[in-house]
Design an enzyme around this catalytic site. Structure first.
Site, PDB file in Angstrom:
ATOM      1  N   SER A 176       0.845  -1.187   0.000  1.00  0.00           N
ATOM      2  CA  SER A 176       0.000   0.000   0.000  1.00  0.00           C
ATOM      3  C   SER A 176       0.881   1.238   0.000  1.00  0.00           C
ATOM      4  O   SER A 176       2.052   1.177   0.427  1.00  0.00           O
ATOM      5  CB  SER A 176      -0.893   0.014   1.249  1.00  0.00           C
ATOM      6  OG  SER A 176      -1.539   1.253   1.421  1.00  0.00           O
TER       7      SER A 176
ATOM      8  N   TYR B  69      -1.729  -1.507  10.393  1.00  0.00           N
ATOM      9  CA  TYR B  69      -1.941  -1.595   8.945  1.00  0.00           C
ATOM     10  C   TYR B  69      -0.714  -1.095   8.191  1.00  0.00           C
ATOM     11  O   TYR B  69      -0.179  -1.793   7.321  1.00  0.00           O
ATOM     12  CB  TYR B  69      -3.178  -0.790   8.540  1.00  0.00           C
ATOM     13  CG  TYR B  69      -3.436  -0.799   7.044  1.00  0.00           C
ATOM     14  CD1 TYR B  69      -4.029  -1.898   6.438  1.00  0.00           C
ATOM     15  CD2 TYR B  69      -3.065   0.284   6.242  1.00  0.00           C
ATOM     16  CE1 TYR B  69      -4.249  -1.924   5.065  1.00  0.00           C
ATOM     17  CE2 TYR B  69      -3.280   0.270   4.871  1.00  0.00           C
ATOM     18  CZ  TYR B  69      -3.877  -0.834   4.293  1.00  0.00           C
ATOM     19  OH  TYR B  69      -4.095  -0.854   2.931  1.00  0.00           O
TER      20      TYR B  69
END
Length: 247
Positions: A131, A144
């Site tokens: 990401s 995350y």
């Protein structure tokens, strides 16, 4: 016939990639957590002419993942494996551990069974979904961003280790893309992208064997700048970002 394996194929980028690759000369091997959503994706891909196999699996189950991948590879050599399954949100020890188990452990459980076979054949592509958030620890989503940072570093290093082996490793770093994760966000998401467009970008990047497929370009720039910032300044600038919702 090319064989493409995708985890997390029941929604978001995984589902969009399955539909993007679906064609008469393609065999899709798909896994997901939700049988109903996975079946919807499979039906759409079969209508496009693809040969589709599905499995409802938890990517954190190491033995089940290895058995599934090895059986799929026995039926036809896997050409591209996309380790896409992931979750977001968090807060608290249990949630943080679950994020790491899926986002990082799930990648390892996908990569190694395929890699064992690709290295023998001296061919194949491994795609690891990280990401833009993997470029910097976001105070709004510590587990995350840390899990995605680990995937990014692992993929970059693995690409170097496998250089000359015939096996290519590509790391995918999307910005905000429509998915069940982003559907739960109640804040503005800059440069938001639909999943089908993201899938087209990823497919082009994998075809070109790009080391890092990072998009859209304004978010790629944000990721590059955030990675280059001094730690204290970066943390201060990111401290006001809204928290991601649990998956």
């Amino acid at each position: 016939m090319r064989t493409i394996l995708i985890t997390g194929a029941s929604s978001g980028i995984g589902a969009a990639l399955a539909r993007e690759y679906a064609a008469p000369d393609v065999r899709l091997v798909l896994s997901g957590r939700d049988e109903g959503r996975l079946n919807v994706v499979a039906v759409a891909c079969r209508k496009a002419g693809a040969d589709v196999e599905t499995a409802v699996l938890d990517v954190t189950d190491t033995s089940a993942m290895r058995a599934w991948i090895e059986a799929a590879d026995e039926r036809g050599a896997i050409d591209i494996a996309i380790a896409n399954a992931g979750i977001s949100g968090g807060g608290g020890e249990e949630a943080d551990r679950r994020i790491f188990d899926i986002n990082l452990g799930g990648v390892l459980n996908t990569v190694h069974p395929v890699l064992d076979r690709m290295t023998v054949r001296k061919s194949g592509t491994l795609a690891l979904v990280s990401s833009i958030a993997g470029n910097r620890g976001f105070p709004s989503a510590p587990a995350y961003s840390a899990s995605k940072a680990a995937v990014l570093a692992y993929g970059e290093a693995l690409r170097g280790r496998l250089r000359g082996s015939g096996v290519t490793v590509c790391v995918i770093c999307p910005g905000f893309v429509r998915s069940r994760i982003t559907d739960k966000n109640d804040f503005r998401m800059p440069f938001f992208m639909e999943a089908d467009r993201a899938a087209r970008i990823i497919r082009r990047g994998l075809s070109a064997k790009q080391a890092k497929i990072s998009f859209p370009w304004p978010m790629r720039l944000v990721g590059w700048v955030s990675r280059a910032l001094p730690s204290g300044l970066g943390t201060w600038l990111m401290s006001g970002l809204p928290e991601k919702r649990p998956d």
